[in-house]
Write an enzyme that holds these catalytic residues in place. Structure first.
Site, PDB file in Angstrom:
ATOM      1  N   ASP A  26      -6.723  -7.404   1.605  1.00  0.00           N
ATOM      2  CA  ASP A  26      -6.928  -8.848   1.401  1.00  0.00           C
ATOM      3  C   ASP A  26      -7.892  -9.096   0.251  1.00  0.00           C
ATOM      4  OD1 ASP A  26      -5.326  -9.268   3.634  1.00  0.00           O
ATOM      5  OD2 ASP A  26      -7.025  -9.492   5.001  1.00  0.00           O
ATOM      6  N   ASN A  58       0.858  -1.187   0.000  1.00  0.00           N
ATOM      7  CA  ASN A  58       0.000   0.000   0.000  1.00  0.00           C
ATOM      8  C   ASN A  58       0.898   1.242   0.000  1.00  0.00           C
ATOM      9  OD1 ASN A  58       0.786   0.536   2.716  1.00  0.00           O
ATOM     10  ND2 ASN A  58      -0.941  -0.650   3.518  1.00  0.00           N
ATOM     11  N   LEU A  59       0.294   2.406  -0.028  1.00  0.00           N
ATOM     12  CA  LEU A  59       1.057   3.649  -0.168  1.00  0.00           C
ATOM     13  C   LEU A  59       2.050   3.828   0.981  1.00  0.00           C
ATOM     14  CD1 LEU A  59       1.101   6.018  -2.177  1.00  0.00           C
ATOM     15  CD2 LEU A  59      -0.474   7.232  -0.661  1.00  0.00           C
ATOM     16  N   GLU A  81       3.340   1.543   3.003  1.00  0.00           N
ATOM     17  CA  GLU A  81       4.403   0.529   2.943  1.00  0.00           C
ATOM     18  C   GLU A  81       5.433   0.864   1.865  1.00  0.00           C
ATOM     19  OE1 GLU A  81       1.318  -3.020   4.333  1.00  0.00           O
ATOM     20  OE2 GLU A  81       1.836  -2.735   2.221  1.00  0.00           O
TER      21      GLU A  81
END
Length: 296
Positions: free
Chosen positions: A252, A177-178, A180
């Site tokens: 997920d 994600n952004l 991470e």
């Protein structure tokens, strides 16, 4: 068959109501709670999403024999191969009062098990897609070995990980994600999402693709959708214009949708569109819940 290997945890939701403050502490509400609601989190939620999106899936994980998770998996309808987790399970307990999310209480145990046996069992089943769902809790100890063995049997390798992205070099798809991605790149993330997306310039994204030796880098950017980077293109795929109720488990649902679409032979572009729809529907639901094919 889609193989999901990774950390499974117990998601617990405690809903209640409050009308007064505690006499012992005037800043603490007295919450009258309902019986807890439990569900399968982490890699288990990813597998459950794949199952309800009509994908052929098998879950490879490590769980304590006396865990509540065992019965939840047994009754879920998904196929599984379970190693014995020699430690306590990972638990995320979320507290809500009067409809407001107040706190999350974590039992953050380290999963201890014999990884080689779990990977051997997975490779023996000859999956078409291997999806590594790594929350950094200990199920996945040697990701480079998993990736290499999966590629040796011709499997597509998808990675959804909270760990260092360098550990997953050579995968087919890596999906941070952004937050991470910025942490991996060592860059301070702007608070404004539009500023953050602007900061993801072409040179940075192309460099990341090369450093990670990955065919496709997909960065999810919340309500804006996701950014797909490959050798030949770079594109923002917008999410559906849906009002989010709870973003828990959206990642997920996204990676599950991507896996199902790819397993059906769809192009990466079509697979991302399907995954975006799955994630958009997931955020309209409270807590960790799966998305069904009919909803998409």
């Amino acid at each position: 068959m889609i193989a999901v290997i990774g950390d499974v945890m117990l998601d617990e939701y405690i809903y209640g109501s409050s009308t007064r403050m505690s006499p012992e502490c005037d800043t603490a509400p007295v919450i009258v709670i309902n019986p807890p609601i439990t569900s399968i989190g982490g890699a288990g939620n990813t597998a459950l999403n794949i199952h309800h999106l009509d994908g052929d899936v098998k879950l490879y994980c490590a769980i304590s024999p006396d865990s509540e998770l065992v019965n939840l998996i047994y009754t879920s309808g998904i196929k599984y191969h379970i190693n014995n987790n020699q430690s306590a399970d990972v638990v995320k307990r979320r507290i809500y009062s009067n409809g407001q999310y107040l706190a999350r209480l974590d039992i953050d145990s380290r999963i201890r098990h014999y990884e080689a046996g779990l990977v051997d069992a997975m490779i023996k089943d000859s999956p078409k897609i291997v999806l590594i769902s790594d929350y950094g809790k200990g199920t996945v100890k040697n990701p480079s070995n998993i990736i290499q063995r999966a590629k040796d049997i011709g499997a597509i390798v998808l990675v959804d990980s909270k760990s260092n992205l360098y550990d997953f070099k050579g995968a087919t798809v890596i999906k941070p994600n952004l937050k991470e991605f910025f942490e991996w790149a060592g860059i301070l993330q702007p608070k404004d999402i539009d500023d953050a997306i602007t900061k993801l310039h072409n040179n940075l994204l192309k460099s990341a693709l090369e450093e990670l030796e990955v065919d496709n880098l997909i960065i999810t950017v919340g309500e804006r959708g996701c950014i797909h980077v490959s050798e030949s293109s770079m594109r923002l795929h917008p999410a559906l214009p849906i009002k989010a109720v709870d973003v828990t488990g959206a990642g997920d649902s996204f990676i599950a949708g991507l896996a199902v679409a790819l397993s059906e032979g769809k192009s990466i572009k079509r697979a991302i569109e399907f995954a975006n729809r799955a994630a958009s529907i997931a955020v309209t639901k409270k807590g960790t819940q799966y998305v069904t094919r009919n909803e998409i």
